[in-house]
Design an enzyme around this catalytic site. Structure first.
Site, PDB file in Angstrom:
ATOM      1  N   GLU A 127       0.833  -1.240   0.008  1.00  0.00           N
ATOM      2  CA  GLU A 127       0.005  -0.014   0.034  1.00  0.00           C
ATOM      3  C   GLU A 127       0.874   1.259  -0.016  1.00  0.00           C
ATOM      4  O   GLU A 127       1.891   1.384   0.961  1.00  0.00           O
ATOM      5  CB  GLU A 127      -0.980   0.022   1.430  1.00  0.00           C
ATOM      6  N   ASP A 130      -5.455   9.055   9.723  1.00  0.00           N
ATOM      7  CA  ASP A 130      -4.210   8.676  10.235  1.00  0.00           C
ATOM      8  C   ASP A 130      -3.826   9.506  11.220  1.00  0.00           C
ATOM      9  O   ASP A 130      -4.126  10.568  11.588  1.00  0.00           O
ATOM     10  CB  ASP A 130      -3.353   9.154   8.995  1.00  0.00           C
TER      11      ASP A 130
END
Length: 267
Positions: free
Chosen positions: A49, A60
């Protein structure tokens, strides 16, 4: 089948689980990313990824937020990601690459333009954290026409009815978020993960891969007992940050961390 489907089919025949590392493209500089990708494959990565740096990430934690900031300060743009994947494909035609990020940069570039460039570069799938399935009616078919898998997140708070809507649109694999919170969190409850994965298995034949909270070989091996794949990001990005002043030291760091996870999962 695209490379993602082929890889999961091969892993199933081997009785193994997928190890899926995440790194942010362009961190610490764009010229180092391809070398990091190659090191991850050498350490046992099954799928990579590759994070698309974005100024306002919402899922995040601080580790990956700072990685995005470092990459953006180096001028990393979507065009650089396509160049990175193209360069990676010169030496690796087999390892699937998934671009992971947020919808805004793709919308700015244009859906069809993004999809064409991704396909030409050798990208296999795209995961946009902030694109719900209701918004995928336009983009999903564009990706599918070009052989790009549209990958979705499912969270612990997702209802079964909502999960059914998501998996109906998904391809490649399902990214199951292991906990409430952001990337890099420390708490991991494998029994809870197993309970949440059970109804998903009734809804889809797609592989179920778990991310958020994977820190080391022990946690990777535990999650691999209940999932089809283990996704690790912050634990790797931390080492990229630590080696930022000496980028040559980073590939061995990444190989050591991921190699421990690979060994523990296979054991």
């Amino acid at each position: 089948m695209n490379r993602i489907d082929q890889r999961f089919a091969a892993l199933k025949r081997q009785g193994r689980k997928a190890l899926i590392p995440y790194i942010t493209a362009g961190d610490p500089t764009p010229r180092h990313t391809v070398g990091f990708m190659q090191a991850l494959v050498e350490a046992g990565a099954d799928i990579i990824e590759l994070g698309m740096p974005f100024s306002d990430p919402m899922a995040d934690g601080p580790v990956i937020q700072k990685a995005c900031e470092r990459a953006l300060k180096q001028g990393t743009r979507l065009s650089h990601l396509f160049e990175m994947v193209s360069e990676f494909r010169q030496s690796d035609q087999e390892t699937p690459v998934v671009l992971m990020g947020y919808l805004n940069p793709i919308e700015r570039l244009g859906y069809e333009r993004f999809a064409d460039l991704a396909r030409e570069a050798g990208v296999d799938g795209v995961l946009m954290v902030d694109m719900p399935p209701e918004e995928a009616d336009q983009l999903g078919p564009i990706f599918k026409e070009r052989g790009l898998a549209t990958i979705f997140l499912v969270a612990p708070t997702t209802s079964e009815s909502r999960a059914a809507t998501i998996v109906a649109q998904a391809q490649g694999y399902i990214y199951y978020v292991s906990l409430k919170g952001v990337t890099g969190a420390a708490t991991l409850d494998v029994a809870s993960i197993e309970r949440h994965l059970a109804p998903l298995r009734e809804m889809t034949a797609l592989p179920l891969c778990v991310g958020f909270g994977i820190r080391d070989g022990e946690t990777a091996a535990a999650v691999a007992q209940v999932a089809d794949g283990v996704i690790v990001g912050s634990a790797l990005v931390n080492h990229i940050a630590a080696g930022g002043d000496d980028p040559a030291s980073i590939p061995p760091r990444l190989k050591a961390v991921l190699g421990e996870m690979r060994q523990a999962m296979d054991a």
